[in-house]
Write a protein that holds these residues in place. Structure first.
Motif, PDB file in Angstrom:
ATOM      1  N   CYS A 420       0.869  -1.184  -0.149  1.00 12.40           N
ATOM      2  CA  CYS A 420      -0.052   0.098  -0.129  1.00 12.40           C
ATOM      3  C   CYS A 420       0.935   1.191  -0.178  1.00 12.40           C
ATOM      4  O   CYS A 420       1.975   1.289   0.606  1.00 12.40           O
ATOM      5  CB  CYS A 420      -0.829  -0.217   1.171  1.00 12.40           C
ATOM      6  SG  CYS A 420      -2.263  -1.233   0.989  1.00 12.40           S
ATOM      7  N   PHE A 421       0.283   2.328  -0.784  1.00 10.21           N
ATOM      8  CA  PHE A 421       0.972   3.499  -0.756  1.00 10.21           C
ATOM      9  C   PHE A 421       0.907   4.408   0.396  1.00 10.21           C
ATOM     10  O   PHE A 421      -0.217   5.085   0.367  1.00 10.21           O
ATOM     11  CB  PHE A 421       0.754   4.224  -2.154  1.00 10.21           C
ATOM     12  CG  PHE A 421       1.420   3.885  -3.337  1.00 10.21           C
ATOM     13  CD1 PHE A 421       2.024   2.578  -3.349  1.00 10.21           C
ATOM     14  CD2 PHE A 421       1.364   4.495  -4.453  1.00 10.21           C
ATOM     15  CE1 PHE A 421       2.644   2.061  -4.569  1.00 10.21           C
ATOM     16  CE2 PHE A 421       1.880   3.836  -5.722  1.00 10.21           C
ATOM     17  CZ  PHE A 421       2.496   2.659  -5.709  1.00 10.21           C
ATOM     18  N   ASN A 422       1.712   4.374   1.374  1.00 11.52           N
ATOM     19  CA  ASN A 422       1.615   5.589   2.489  1.00 11.52           C
ATOM     20  C   ASN A 422       2.034   7.001   2.004  1.00 11.52           C
ATOM     21  O   ASN A 422       2.899   7.306   1.593  1.00 11.52           O
ATOM     22  CB  ASN A 422       2.479   5.141   3.589  1.00 11.52           C
ATOM     23  CG  ASN A 422       2.107   3.578   4.213  1.00 11.52           C
ATOM     24  OD1 ASN A 422       1.205   3.141   4.359  1.00 11.52           O
ATOM     25  ND2 ASN A 422       3.089   3.271   5.075  1.00 11.52           N
ATOM     26  N   VAL A 423       0.912   7.769   1.843  1.00  5.72           N
ATOM     27  CA  VAL A 423       0.920   9.027   1.549  1.00  5.72           C
ATOM     28  C   VAL A 423       1.023  10.132   2.622  1.00  5.72           C
ATOM     29  O   VAL A 423      -0.004  10.019   3.617  1.00  5.72           O
ATOM     30  CB  VAL A 423      -0.160   9.506   0.366  1.00  5.72           C
ATOM     31  CG1 VAL A 423       0.142   8.448  -0.847  1.00  5.72           C
ATOM     32  CG2 VAL A 423      -1.741   9.140   0.816  1.00  5.72           C
ATOM     33  N   LEU A 424       1.447  11.131   2.346  1.00  6.88           N
ATOM     34  CA  LEU A 424       1.250  12.364   3.113  1.00  6.88           C
ATOM     35  C   LEU A 424       0.947  13.394   2.448  1.00  6.88           C
ATOM     36  O   LEU A 424      -0.030  14.304   2.993  1.00  6.88           O
ATOM     37  CB  LEU A 424       2.600  12.711   3.827  1.00  6.88           C
ATOM     38  CG  LEU A 424       2.990  11.896   5.069  1.00  6.88           C
ATOM     39  CD1 LEU A 424       4.568  12.236   5.440  1.00  6.88           C
ATOM     40  CD2 LEU A 424       2.025  11.805   6.346  1.00  6.88           C
ATOM     41  N   GLY A 425       1.257  13.373   1.197  1.00  4.77           N
ATOM     42  CA  GLY A 425       0.739  14.721   0.239  1.00  4.77           C
ATOM     43  C   GLY A 425       0.353  13.993  -0.998  1.00  4.77           C
ATOM     44  O   GLY A 425       1.163  13.011  -1.585  1.00  4.77           O
ATOM     45  N   THR A 426      -0.709  14.378  -1.877  1.00  3.99           N
ATOM     46  CA  THR A 426      -0.865  14.095  -3.413  1.00  3.99           C
ATOM     47  C   THR A 426      -1.240  15.184  -4.072  1.00  3.99           C
ATOM     48  O   THR A 426      -1.505  16.200  -3.336  1.00  3.99           O
ATOM     49  CB  THR A 426      -2.003  13.003  -3.419  1.00  3.99           C
ATOM     50  OG1 THR A 426      -3.217  13.543  -2.980  1.00  3.99           O
ATOM     51  CG2 THR A 426      -1.631  11.878  -1.891  1.00  3.99           C
ATOM     52  N   LEU A 471       9.254  10.028   8.621  1.00  6.63           N
ATOM     53  CA  LEU A 471       9.726   8.817   9.382  1.00  6.63           C
ATOM     54  C   LEU A 471       8.669   7.873   9.549  1.00  6.63           C
ATOM     55  O   LEU A 471       9.239   6.469   9.648  1.00  6.63           O
ATOM     56  CB  LEU A 471      10.593   9.207  10.816  1.00  6.63           C
ATOM     57  CG  LEU A 471      11.113   8.080  11.658  1.00  6.63           C
ATOM     58  CD1 LEU A 471      12.227   7.602  11.032  1.00  6.63           C
ATOM     59  CD2 LEU A 471      11.606   8.641  12.966  1.00  6.63           C
ATOM     60  N   LEU A 472       7.743   8.073  10.042  1.00  7.62           N
ATOM     61  CA  LEU A 472       6.519   7.138  10.207  1.00  7.62           C
ATOM     62  C   LEU A 472       6.174   6.478   8.940  1.00  7.62           C
ATOM     63  O   LEU A 472       6.012   5.288   8.669  1.00  7.62           O
ATOM     64  CB  LEU A 472       5.310   7.580  10.877  1.00  7.62           C
ATOM     65  CG  LEU A 472       5.376   8.066  12.435  1.00  7.62           C
ATOM     66  CD1 LEU A 472       4.412   8.936  12.910  1.00  7.62           C
ATOM     67  CD2 LEU A 472       5.855   6.979  13.148  1.00  7.62           C
ATOM     68  N   GLN A 473       5.913   7.425   7.623  1.00 10.18           N
ATOM     69  CA  GLN A 473       5.747   7.011   6.611  1.00 10.18           C
ATOM     70  C   GLN A 473       6.733   5.887   5.785  1.00 10.18           C
ATOM     71  O   GLN A 473       6.135   5.003   5.174  1.00 10.18           O
ATOM     72  CB  GLN A 473       5.776   8.177   5.596  1.00 10.18           C
ATOM     73  CG  GLN A 473       5.204   7.987   4.224  1.00 10.18           C
ATOM     74  CD  GLN A 473       5.451   9.191   3.450  1.00 10.18           C
ATOM     75  OE1 GLN A 473       6.281   9.968   3.626  1.00 10.18           O
ATOM     76  NE2 GLN A 473       4.818   9.308   2.322  1.00 10.18           N
TER      77      GLN A 473
END
Length: 600
Positions: A420-426, A471-473
Motif C-alpha cells: 500500500c502507498f503510504n501518502v502524506l501529500g498528493t 519517518l513514520l511513513q
C-alpha cells in the motif's frame, strides 16, 4: 471476570491479519469464565454459527475454517451471556457485538520488488522541463517556470486547467540521478496520455502520449533510463471517464473520429450513458468535461483490458504497474479484468487503487468491495495513514495512530498491506507542510491561498513535524509514496496550488538531505515486508519494532513530556543523531529516533 484476547497476538489468533480460504484458524480466549463460545457470521448474510470452545490452559480454544473468500465477523460469548468484542485498540472488551473482522482471500501474490522501495509521485507538467525537447503546441504555456497556475474561475465560473508549464519526459529523465539519490525505486506518474487539461485526467486519446510531454520514443527512453537507475514507472489509469474533448466523445469536433456525442452510430456510443442525447449524459461527479464510461460495456472492456487492450500494450513496454484512478467507482469485475490483463503480461507488475478509506471492508455504491480477495488490487493509496500521522505529529495523538496501524495489520492481507502507498501529500490534497502548520488562513479565498507562505517560525515547526511524519511513513507497514517537492519544502493549498512547478535550485537542502537519509533507512532488510511489533504506546508516544529474520529496527516517537528507557544488550546506534548507545537508550521528551545495530 477476567479475559484477554488480541487478534494480533498469535497466542490468541493463530494467523495475524487476513487468511486464505480453506485455512484453519485457531482462536484462544484467556479467561476465568466457566464457558466460552465463538460466534461467526459471513458478511452479507443473516446466518451465524456458534462454536463451543474447548478448555485449555488458561482459557478456551476452537478452530474455524472459512470455506470461501469474503469478510467474516466474529465475537465471543462468555458463560452464554457476556459478549466479548473488539475495543478501539482491537483488544477484547465487554461490548454489544462489536465484532472483529476476519478478512479471507483466495491466494494471491504481490510484487516483491515494491516492498523495500520508495515511490515518488510526479505531476508531469510541473516537475521538470528539459530544453532538449521543444514541443510544437497551441496550448497556453507559461512564460516563467516560477509563475502561479491559473487558479481563479473564468467568466463562466470555471477553472479550466488549460494552462501549462511544459514539464516533459526528457525533464524527468534528466532528474533520474536526483531521484536515485533519494532512494526512489518507483515513479508514479499522474496521467500522461493526450488530454486538453494540464492534469490530464480528461483523457483525449489513450493510444497517444501527450505531445507536450514528448513522443513515444521519449517515453521509451525514459523507461530504459529509469530501469538503468533501478527505478520502475507506474502509470495512472483513468478508466472511469474520458474527456469530453476526446477521440471517443468528441463533443467539440476537435478529432476526425465520429464521437459518441456526435452520433448514436458512433462506435463509442455504447461506452457512455445518455439521459437525453446529446447534451444530458452521465459524468464524473457532474463535471460535463468528464463523461463517465460504462465499464461493463464489452467494447470498452476489450479496449482497456483485453488481450490487445491499453493495459496490456503499455505494460508490455516495460511498465512497473498501474495506479487506478477512483477505484471505488470501477466495478470489481472490471478491476479483475484489468488485473488479469496486467498479470498475464507481467506477473510482477503492480496494481494500486485510489481508495480513501479502509479498503478491506469498503462499501461503495451499496456494494461491499472485493479489492483484497484475490482477483482485485495489490494495494491502495493509504489515506487513513495520512490522517492518523497528522493527528500524531500535530495533535500529539499517538493512540489514534497506533490503533490505525493495528487495525490495518488485522484487516488487510499482509501481502497487500506491504505494498500500500503510504501518502502524506498528493495532487488531491494540500501540501503536507501547509497541512502541518498551525497558523494558516481560515478563508476560502483562493487569492489569499495563492499568496500565502509560512513565516520562518511556522515553517520550522511544520518542517520538524514533517520529519517525524515522514519517518513514520517510511517505517510502518506499506511503501512510502512521496509527492514531488515535499522533500524540497514546497507549500500550497488545494489544486491547482498544490501542483506548482518544482523549485529547482531553491530547495530546502536540509529537508532533502533528511529524505536521502530516509531512503537509505528504507533499504534495510526489515522494511522489505518484515513484521511489525508494537513495543509500547500511550497517549503521546509510540515505540515499535520492524523485524525480518535476525535483522531488526526499533523506531521511537515521543510527542509528550514523559521519558522512557529502552533496554537491550550490547551496542546499538541511534541513526538520526548518530549517537552510540550501550545496553540501553533513553527516549527523551519530544524525541524521535531509529535504533539499529549499524550506522547507515
Amino acid at each position: 471476570m477476567n479475559y484477554y484476547y488480541d487478534p494480533l497476538d498469535t497466542a490468541c489468533k493463530s494467523a495475524v491479519g487476513g487468511v486464505k480460504a480453506g485455512q484453519t484458524v485457531r482462536f484462544t480466549v484467556f479467561t476465568d469464565a466457566f464457558s466460552c463460545g465463538l460466534v461467526v457470521q459471513a458478511d452479507g448474510t443473516g446466518d451465524s454459527c456458534y462454536l463451543e470452545m474447548s478448555a485449555c490452559d488458561g482459557g478456551y480454544f476452537c478452530e474455524f475454517t472459512p470455506a470461501k473468500a469474503g469478510i467474516y465477523w466474529y465475537y465471543f460469548k462468555l458463560e452464554n451471556q457476556c459478549e466479548l468484542g473488539a475495543g478501539k485498540d482491537l483488544r477484547a472488551c465487554v461490548c454489544e457485538k462489536n465484532a472483529w473482522q476476519l478478512s479471507v482471500f483466495n491466494d494471491y501474490e504481490t510484487p516483491e520488488w515494491v516492498k523495500n522501495g520508495v515511490v515518488y509521485q510526479i505531476f508531469p507538467d510541473s516537475f521538470c522541463k528539459s530544453e532538449k525537447f521543444a514541443a510544437v503546441t497551441d496550448k497556453k504555456l507559461h512564460e516563467s517556470w516560477e509563475e502561479l497556475p491559473v487558479y481563479l474561475p473564468d467568466e463562466c465560473g470555471k477553472v479550466k486547467n488549460d494552462d501549462f508549464f511544459g514539464g516533459n519526459f526528457r525533464g524527468i529523465e534528466e532528474k533520474l540521478p536526483y531521484l536515485k539519490s533519494l532512494g526512489v525505486t518507483a515513479v508514479y506518474l499522474n496521467p500522461v496520455f493526450e488530454a486538453a487539461s494540464n492534469h490530464r485526467y480528461d483523457t483525449g486519446d489513450y493510444e497517444k502520449f501527450d505531445s507536450l510531454l514528448g513522443t513515444r520514443e521519449d517515453f521509451v527512453s525514459l523507461l530504459a533510463a529509469a530501469e538503468e537507475n533501478g527505478i520502475k514507472l507506474v502509470l495512472d489509469g483513468v478508466f472511469n471517464h474520458t474527456g469530453a474533448d476526446s477521440v471517443y466523445f468528441n463533443k467539440y469536433g476537435n478529432y476526425p473520429s465520429l464521437g459518441a456525442y456526435q452520433s448514436e452510430n458512433s462506435p463509442y456510443f455504447s461506452w457512455y450513458t445518455f439521459y437525453s442525447f446529446p447534451d444530458r449524459y452521465a459524468s464524473w461527479w457532474g463535471f460535463d468535461t468528464l463523461p463517465g464510461v460504462n465499464e461493463s460495456d464489452p467494447s470498452y472492456c476489450a479496449f482497456i483490458a483485453g488481450e490487445e487492450g491499453v493495459v496490456a500494450k503499455y505494460t508490455a513496454m516495460g511498465l512497473g504497474g498501474w495506479r487506478l484512478d477512483v477505484a471505488d467507482e470501477l466495478p470489481d469485475e472490471f478491476i479483475g479484468k484489468i488485473r488479469r490483463a496486467l498479470k498475464t503480461v507481467n506477473r510482477d507488475a503492480l496494481l494500486i487503487g485510489e481508495v480513501w478509506e479502509d479498503a478491506s471492508d469498503k462499501i461503495a455504491y451499496g456494494v461491499r468491495r472485493k479489492y483484497f480477495q484475490g482477483e482485485g488490487l495489490d494495494g491502495v493509496t493509504n489515506y487513513p495513514f495520512k490522517a492518523a500521522a497528522i493527528a500524531f505529529v500535530k495533535e500529539r495523538d499517538a493512540e489514534t495512530f497506533a490503533n490505525l496501524i493495528r487495525t490495518q495489520i488485522d484487516h488487510y492481507p499482509k501481502q497487500s498491506l506491504d505494498v500500500c502507498f503510504n501518502v502524506l501529500g498528493t495532487h488531491d490534497t494540500r501540501r503536507i507542510l501547509t497541512e502541518l502548520a498551525d497558523d494558516t488562513p481560515k478563508t476560502s479565498d483562493k487569492r489569499v491561498w495563492a499568496e500565502f507562505r509560512l513565516n520562518q517560525w511556522d515553517y520550522a515547526r511544520a518542517k520538524e513535524r514533517l520529519k517525524i511524519a515522514s519517518l513514520l511513513q517510511y517505517t510502518v507497514p506499506g511503501v512510502p509514496c512521496v509527492y514531488y517537492g515535499d522533500e524540497a519544502g514546497m507549500q500550497g493549498f488545494k489544486d491547482p496550488l498544490n501542483r506548482l512547478p518544482f523549485p529547482w535550485g531553491k530547495e530546502d537542502g536540509a529537508l532533502t538531505q533528511w529524505y536521502r537519509f530516509l531512503g537509505r533507512l528504507r533499504a534495510l532488510a526489515p522494511f522489505g515486508g518484515g513484521e511489525y511489533k508494537e513495543l509500547y504506546f500511550d497517549r503521546r508516544a509510540l515505540i515499535f519494532e520492524r523485524r525480518k529474520g535476525e535483522s531488526a529496527v526499533v523506531v521511537a516517537v515521543n510527542r509528550g513530556s514523559n521519558e522512557y528507557f529502552l533496554r537491550f544488550e550490547g551496542r546499538i546506534f541511534e541513526l538520526v543523531s548518530g549517537e552510540e548507545c550501550i545496553d540501553g537508550a533513553t527516549v527523551r521528551p519530544y524525541f524521535y529516533g531509529v535504533y539499529y545495530t549499524e550506522r547507515i
